[in-house]
Design a protein around this motif. Structure first.
Motif, mmCIF file in Angstrom:
data_model
loop_
_atom_site.group_PDB
_atom_site.id
_atom_site.type_symbol
_atom_site.label_atom_id
_atom_site.label_comp_id
_atom_site.label_asym_id
_atom_site.label_seq_id
_atom_site.Cartn_x
_atom_site.Cartn_y
_atom_site.Cartn_z
ATOM 1 N N VAL A 97 0.854 -1.039 0.084
ATOM 2 C CA VAL A 97 0.020 0.114 0.093
ATOM 3 C C VAL A 97 0.766 1.188 0.147
ATOM 4 O O VAL A 97 2.057 1.351 0.692
ATOM 5 C CB VAL A 97 -1.025 0.033 1.116
ATOM 6 N N THR A 99 0.519 5.373 0.676
ATOM 7 C CA THR A 99 -0.406 6.269 1.120
ATOM 8 C C THR A 99 0.476 7.723 0.786
ATOM 9 O O THR A 99 1.683 7.963 1.043
ATOM 10 C CB THR A 99 -0.695 6.147 2.672
ATOM 11 N N VAL A 113 -4.979 6.933 0.379
ATOM 12 C CA VAL A 113 -4.297 5.767 -0.331
ATOM 13 C C VAL A 113 -4.324 5.973 -1.766
ATOM 14 O O VAL A 113 -5.403 6.040 -2.426
ATOM 15 C CB VAL A 113 -5.239 4.444 0.237
ATOM 16 N N PHE A 116 -2.606 0.363 -4.160
ATOM 17 C CA PHE A 116 -2.704 -1.247 -3.390
ATOM 18 C C PHE A 116 -2.549 -2.270 -4.254
ATOM 19 O O PHE A 116 -3.623 -2.824 -4.773
ATOM 20 C CB PHE A 116 -4.247 -1.210 -2.451
ATOM 21 N N SER A 503 -0.375 3.711 6.627
ATOM 22 C CA SER A 503 -0.406 2.616 5.363
ATOM 23 C C SER A 503 -0.521 1.391 5.997
ATOM 24 O O SER A 503 -1.313 0.378 5.552
ATOM 25 C CB SER A 503 1.282 2.665 4.724
ATOM 26 N N THR A 506 -4.342 0.382 6.780
ATOM 27 C CA THR A 506 -5.076 -0.076 5.389
ATOM 28 C C THR A 506 -5.078 -1.424 5.467
ATOM 29 O O THR A 506 -5.988 -1.838 4.919
ATOM 30 C CB THR A 506 -4.413 0.370 4.376
ATOM 31 N N GLU A 527 -8.215 -3.210 -5.324
ATOM 32 C CA GLU A 527 -7.432 -1.947 -5.096
ATOM 33 C C GLU A 527 -8.748 -0.867 -5.234
ATOM 34 O O GLU A 527 -8.766 -0.123 -4.485
ATOM 35 C CB GLU A 527 -6.616 -1.600 -6.166
ATOM 36 N N CYS A 531 -8.894 1.571 -2.086
ATOM 37 C CA CYS A 531 -8.598 3.090 -2.230
ATOM 38 C C CYS A 531 -10.157 3.660 -2.113
ATOM 39 O O CYS A 531 -9.897 4.880 -1.272
ATOM 40 C CB CYS A 531 -8.278 3.260 -3.561
#
Length: 557
Positions: A97, A99, A113, A116, A503, A506, A527, A531
């Motif tokens: 990830v 960020t 974010v 990913f 991060s 997440t 993703e 996100c």
């Protein structure tokens, strides 16, 4: 009752997609009878959507929000990155990830974010670099990266070195790139605490087992409650920890300390209870907790949910250094042996990263007050002046680089304007437009910003807030016209995170998104869900529910 506003089917599907991503609901959320009742109440003609349609709606919404975020990033001067790796328990792959941290035009601290993605095995530094650079190109921010914060994994050194080389080819890195690589402070503090706790691991085991033993049945809990009453203790709960989270272990230990006399008396009543720590062991726990209290407060600020600006880091990390320096001189050999390895690790981190935190603290309206106050307590008399001088010279050098960059950008805009004028004049050379005179005026206008702006800022005196809710960003929002150049520095530096927790957090969502029922989701869908969930929570100020890692055992219902 008929609703005053009737939503279209398209709007209802958008609401469903938003709910799926924000709250990590399954694609079949509209199959729930209560949800369906609410949807049909808002639109009687609404019909259920299939899993595939819900998924496609999420992807469409993701692309739409991505364009909005990309537009926002165009107005951002610099951006700080944090990154972290995670392996899914339901997919035999690793995810990374990325960020982004930045301050927007309204002087609000933002984090988003940005990526990913899967990282192919075996993980290599170059693979991580490729994934990061691809993300930067996708968002068009490859020339806007100020710093990147990572943990202490070995592959990160080669990764950051390569990324730094690539970015420096097209973008100036300030202070020769010395501020580019930021090691996660929370990770360093965690390593230190693990060293600390390992010295009393047997005592921790006994306290943990004590709590479990007492809570095993109502009779034991009642017997312990009677002891607590006889000892006139005010506390009314024991705490069991999550062993993998040191802050919950600290909470368990500090709570158990308040019952140390009760544990000893309980042992006399309960012949099968064999976990009561000795008095000497309680003394060790008390000293460890006193130390961990500082670490706990620092971690809360650095990695807390309030998401601090960089000017707050210096004071918290300094407190950690201060107590380590103090305890290494303790008369108790137990403390000296425990602190030694911790101090060695921390001093290495402090030596590498104190400049970034010191510069950020100068961009707090208290100016050099924090540096001038803390350095004499950290360094020897011989080194204090030299280290303060280093911070001042670095701060001035950084300011000069911002001035130079501004000059370069202004000159570039003038050159572009002159090119347009030259092209226009070639079409009709007989017309005198007066642009020659204007060019002379522009040359006079394109001068270095008055350097006294920096001196004015430092000479103005420190600002002492009269409230705990003071925000450095609010101060710069109100003074950015007065300090135009310094405010650019402040916006870029105050957004830097010295922790990768933004991060890492997440992946708590990642574990729920990629569960056993969604293990077949493709990379694009994963993703989009991660996100967009993050973006919408930021947009609507929705906080994720945190997982409870501590169990409380109350004596009285």
């Amino acid at each position: 009752m008929i609703p005053s506003v009737r939503y279209s089917n398209e709007k209802m599907r958008e609401i469903i997609a938003t709910a799926i991503m924000v709250h990590e609901y399954p694609f079949s959320v509209d199959e729930d009878s209560i949800w369906m009742w609410a949807f049909q109440y808002a639109n009687p003609d609404f019909h259920k959507v299939t899993h595939k349609t819900a998924g496609n709606d999420c992807l469409a919404l993701f692309e739409m929000e991505k364009k909005t975020l990309k537009k926002l990033l165009e107005s951002v001067s610099k951006i700080g990155l944090t990154t972290y790796m995670w392996k899914s328990s339901h997919q035999v792959v690793e995810y990374m990830v990325i960020t982004g941290h930045f301050i927007d035009a309204g002087w609000n601290l933002q984090k988003r974010v940005l990526s990913f993605v899967k990282v192919p095995a075996p993980r290599r530094g170059i693979d991580v670099v490729d994934a990061i650079f691809k993300c930067l190109k996708t968002w068009g921010i490859e020339n806007k990266v100020f710093s990147i914060s990572v943990n202490n994994a070995s592959y990160n050194d080669s990764c950051i070195r390569c990324l730094k080389e690539n970015i420096s080819l097209s973008c100036k890195l300030f202070l020769g790139g010395s501020l580019f690589h930021v090691r996660c402070c929370a990770h360093i503090l965690n390593l230190l605490v693990q060293d600390d706790l390992s010295t009393i691991k047997d005592i921790i085991f006994n306290i943990r087992e004590s709590v479990k033993y007492i809570n095993h049945n109502d009779a034991r809990l009642k017997a312990f409650c009677d002891v607590v009453e006889q000892k006139h203790l005010k506390e009314r709960k024991l705490v069991i920890d999550c062993p993998t989270r040191w802050n919950s272990t600290f909470n368990m230990l500090s709570t158990a300390l308040k019952f140390k006399t009760a544990f000893a008396s309980y042992k006399e009543r309960e012949p099968h209870y064999n976990y009561a720590p000795l008095l000497e062991e309680w003394n060790q726990v008390e000293k460890v907790c006193k130390l961990l209290e500082v670490f706990n407060l620092a971690t809360h600020v650095i990695s807390g949910s309030e998401y601090p600006t960089a000017n707050l880091y210096f004071a918290e990390v300094w407190k950690v250094k201060k107590i380590l320096d103090k305890e290494i001189e303790d008369e108790d050999i137990f403390m000296r042996e425990m602190i030694g390895p911790m101090k060695k690790k921390f001093d290495k981190y402090w030596g590498e990263r104190n400049m970034l935190m010191a510069i950020a603290s100068v961009l707090d309206p208290s100016k050099f007050h924090m540096v001038s106050t803390c350095f004499p307590l950290i360094y020897s008399k011989e080194d204090v002046d030299e280290n303060i001088k280093k911070v001042k010279s670095s701060f001035e050098e950084l300011y000069d680089e911002y001035v130079g960059l501004c000059l370069q950008e202004s000159t570039s805009s003038v050159v572009n304007l002159d090119d347009n004028i030259s092209s226009s004049s070639q079409l009709n050379t007989s017309v005198v437009t007066g642009f020659d005179d204007m060019s002379m005026l522009r040359e006079k206008e394109v001068v270095s910003p008055i350097k006294s702006e920096l001196q004015d800022y430092l000479d103005e005196g420190i600002y002492v807030p009269n409230t705990n809710s003071f925000s450095a960003l609010d101060w710069w929002r109100n003074n950015n016209m007065k300090y135009k150049m310094l405010s650019k520095m402040a916006a870029d530096i105050l957004a830097i995170s010295i922790s990768t927790v933004a991060s890492e957090s997440t992946f708590s969502a990642g574990g729920r998104v990629i569960d056993e029922f969604r293990s077949k989701l493709n990379e694009e869908s994963v993703e989009a869900l991660i996100c967009d969930g993050n973006w919408f929570r930021q947009k609507y100020n929705v906080k994720k529910k945190s997982k409870v890692n501590i169990t409380y055992y109350n004596f009285y219902k």
